[in-house]
Design an enzyme around this catalytic site. Structure first.
Site, mmCIF file in Angstrom:
data_model
loop_
_atom_site.group_PDB
_atom_site.id
_atom_site.type_symbol
_atom_site.label_atom_id
_atom_site.label_comp_id
_atom_site.label_asym_id
_atom_site.label_seq_id
_atom_site.Cartn_x
_atom_site.Cartn_y
_atom_site.Cartn_z
ATOM 1 N N SER A 261 0.816 -1.222 -0.082
ATOM 2 C CA SER A 261 -0.191 -0.100 0.155
ATOM 3 C C SER A 261 0.878 1.488 0.130
ATOM 4 O O SER A 261 1.726 1.338 -0.951
ATOM 5 C CB SER A 261 -0.842 -0.121 1.242
ATOM 6 O OG SER A 261 -1.915 0.636 0.830
ATOM 7 N N LYS A 265 4.312 2.045 -2.120
ATOM 8 C CA LYS A 265 4.817 3.457 -2.969
ATOM 9 C C LYS A 265 6.449 3.578 -2.595
ATOM 10 O O LYS A 265 7.186 3.976 -3.317
ATOM 11 C CB LYS A 265 3.864 4.573 -2.641
ATOM 12 C CG LYS A 265 2.510 4.471 -2.887
ATOM 13 C CD LYS A 265 1.625 5.777 -2.488
ATOM 14 C CE LYS A 265 0.295 5.515 -1.777
ATOM 15 N NZ LYS A 265 -0.834 4.758 -2.834
ATOM 16 N N TRP A 352 -9.702 0.310 -5.956
ATOM 17 C CA TRP A 352 -9.137 1.763 -5.348
ATOM 18 C C TRP A 352 -7.778 2.071 -5.904
ATOM 19 O O TRP A 352 -7.201 3.107 -6.333
ATOM 20 C CB TRP A 352 -9.125 1.685 -4.062
ATOM 21 C CG TRP A 352 -8.995 3.074 -3.260
ATOM 22 C CD1 TRP A 352 -7.835 3.334 -2.352
ATOM 23 C CD2 TRP A 352 -9.313 4.256 -3.214
ATOM 24 N NE1 TRP A 352 -7.625 4.683 -1.949
ATOM 25 C CE2 TRP A 352 -8.681 5.420 -2.425
ATOM 26 C CE3 TRP A 352 -10.570 4.850 -4.100
ATOM 27 C CZ2 TRP A 352 -8.971 6.426 -2.560
ATOM 28 C CZ3 TRP A 352 -10.736 6.309 -4.106
ATOM 29 C CH2 TRP A 352 -10.211 7.193 -3.158
ATOM 30 N N HIS A 403 -7.577 -5.746 -0.436
ATOM 31 C CA HIS A 403 -6.470 -5.131 -0.351
ATOM 32 C C HIS A 403 -5.494 -5.501 1.219
ATOM 33 O O HIS A 403 -6.039 -5.215 2.166
ATOM 34 C CB HIS A 403 -6.765 -3.488 0.010
ATOM 35 C CG HIS A 403 -5.808 -2.505 0.316
ATOM 36 N ND1 HIS A 403 -4.814 -2.139 -0.825
ATOM 37 C CD2 HIS A 403 -5.318 -1.870 1.495
ATOM 38 C CE1 HIS A 403 -4.030 -1.219 -0.403
ATOM 39 N NE2 HIS A 403 -4.255 -0.943 1.013
HETATM 40 C C1 GCU Z 1 -5.387 5.055 1.438
HETATM 41 C C2 GCU Z 1 -5.001 5.657 0.385
HETATM 42 C C3 GCU Z 1 -3.693 4.686 -0.623
HETATM 43 C C4 GCU Z 1 -2.889 3.770 0.108
HETATM 44 C C5 GCU Z 1 -3.734 3.281 1.476
HETATM 45 C C6 GCU Z 1 -2.691 2.685 2.535
HETATM 46 O O1 GCU Z 1 -6.412 4.113 0.900
HETATM 47 O O2 GCU Z 1 -5.705 6.196 -0.378
HETATM 48 O O3 GCU Z 1 -3.380 5.315 -1.479
HETATM 49 O O4 GCU Z 1 -2.175 3.012 -0.669
HETATM 50 O O5 GCU Z 1 -4.358 4.482 2.013
HETATM 51 O O6 GCU Z 1 -1.573 3.033 2.475
HETATM 52 O O7 GCU Z 1 -3.247 1.814 3.070
#
Ligand code: GCU
Length: 425
Positions: A261, A265, A352, A403
């Site tokens: 998540s 990144k 998402w 997720h």
């Molecule tokens: C939110 C956010 C995402 C991210 C995620 C996470 O949903 O919008 O971009 O990847 O959190 O880190 O759990």
């Protein structure tokens, strides 16, 4: 009572409006043209891997620093490693556990992050390869091992994990262990290391007053808009890599950086910046990670910048609702990792994060991998659910479910690493 009722309606209304503006329909993905990955800003076509490495790669890296992730100005920081704990009989003798305090020092100010490391006790083939990734709620949440110190940095509250008042607690020990199959990783011959991301920079918009940026204020004042939490977190992963270079139990040429998540990144950015990471893995990293921004499917640039203004540098906000004017897209982030092995994973229900956009980044980074004579993905449509795809140095799967980072994901990452480190006997 009446006010509360109206407040609730207001929240419901805002959330509904917000989600109704988000596109989850493949037919609504706009036509888009990606920036040419092999065309320099002067219009020169890159034809060889050495031209890529000396001209186009630095150009793209700078664009990402200037427009997306920013940079850490560390001129004033000294780094010191202090091994505060070693247990040669951890996990009932399976592993060696170390705790290394990474001190970031500027004069009399110090920030300390704990690097927790498990290495297989037996590594007959020499120093152990190792997975490195950050965690969301403190090192002590990844395993029930009572010797892991409880983080005293700011933590996001999570009543489900017994985290209140933004403090790590004994009750939250091991709450995240499903995402960290430490014993299994050790049994497969790999070490695993982690840092709590909040030790480096707290995950809220504090105007960069706390964490690492507190120490870089002087240096950053020359370019304050370059600061971002993602670059601070990625910077810390590189400092962990510096430590691995000093530890004879660890194979510094076989470090796999991974993340889930937002921390996916971070892993991608760390892997893009620091060529010492041998393999890069992104699990459900989505917008600002592996997913192409121009598809505007699921989370968008505007959405992410509004919800998490501190993650990216200030200039990224200029592209809210203007993805087409970005001089780059996320396939170029994957290109920065080439020719090293990269694995991107998505989850079927995680719309998402835009699974197709995550896959397409790999697909469109292909021209860079091909410059190195490597094979790349041939189809621009998503592979079947739960059918991992590997070609050359690229790996991808879309798993059924939500997720998350699951055992299914981990087994694929271990297999992928075995393959690249020739561990398959
Ligand atoms: C939110 C956010 C995402 C991210 C995620 C996470 O949903 O919008 O971009 O990847 O959190 O880190 O759990």
């Amino acid at each position: 009572m009446k006010t509360k009722y109206f407040q609730l309606i207001f929240v419901w209304f805002s959330v509904t409006i917000c989600f109704s503006q988000i596109n989850f329909d493949e037919n609504q993905v706009p036509d888009y043209i990606l920036p040419e990955i092999l065309l320099t800003q002067n219009g020169k076509k890159i034809e060889t891997s050495s031209q890529w490495d000396s001209i186009r790669r630095p150009e793209i890296l700078d664009m990402f620093k200037n427009h997306v992730y920013g940079d850490v100005c560390d001129d004033d920081i000294k780094i010191k490693f202090e091994t505060t704990d070693v247990d040669d009989y951890a996990l009932c003798g399976k592993a060696i556990r170390k705790n290394v305090a990474i001190h970031f020092i500027n004069g009399t100010d110090t920030l300390t992050a704990n690097l927790l490391i498990y290495i297989p006790s037996k590594h007959p083939d020499g120093p152990a390869p190792l997975f490195l990734g950050m965690n969301f709620f403190g090192n002590h949440t990844i395993h029930y091992d009572l010797s892991i110190p409880i983080s005293d940095s700011y933590v996001r509250n999570n009543p489900g994990f017994n985290i209140f008042n933004n403090k790590g607690t004994e009750e939250s020990r091991g709450v995240r262990e499903s995402r960290w199959p430490v014993e299994r990783i050790i049994d497969r011959g790999y070490g695993i290391a982690t840092i709590y991301y909040g030790d480096i920079d707290p995950d809220f918009d504090d105007g960069f007053k706390n964490g690492l940026y507190k120490l870089t204020a002087n240096c950053a004042s020359k370019n304050p808009d370059k600061r971002s939490s993602i670059s601070a977190w990625a910077y810390a992963l590189s400092r962990a890599m510096d430590y691995f270079e000093t530890d004879d139990d660890i194979n510094q040429s076989q470090i796999i950086v991974f993340g889930h998540s937002r921390l996916g990144k971070v892993a991608l950015w760390a892997g893009a910046v620091d060529k010492r990471f041998a393999i890069v893995i992104s699990n459900d990293s989505g917008c600002g990670g592996a997913a192409l921004s121009r598809r505007k499917f699921g989370e968008t640039v505007k959405q992410i910048n509004e919800s998490f203004p501190h993650w990216f540098c200030k200039a990224f906000k200029d592209f809210n609702d203007k993805e087409d004017s970005l001089p780059l897209d996320q396939h170029m982030l994957i290109g920065l990792i080439a020719p090293r092995p990269v694995y991107v994973a998505s989850a079927e229900n995680d719309k998402w994060a835009d699974p197709k956009g995550e896959y397409l980044s790999l697909f469109y980074s292909g021209p860079v991998y091909r410059l190195y004579g490597l094979q790349t993905f041939e189809q621009d449509s998503l592979p079947l659910i739960n059918k991992p795809l590997w070609i050359g140095n690229m790996g991808y799967h879309i798993r059924s479910g939500d997720h998350d980072i699951t055992r299914f994901d981990w087994e694929r990452y271990l297999d992928f690493a075995d393959n690249h480190f020739n561990k398959i006997k």
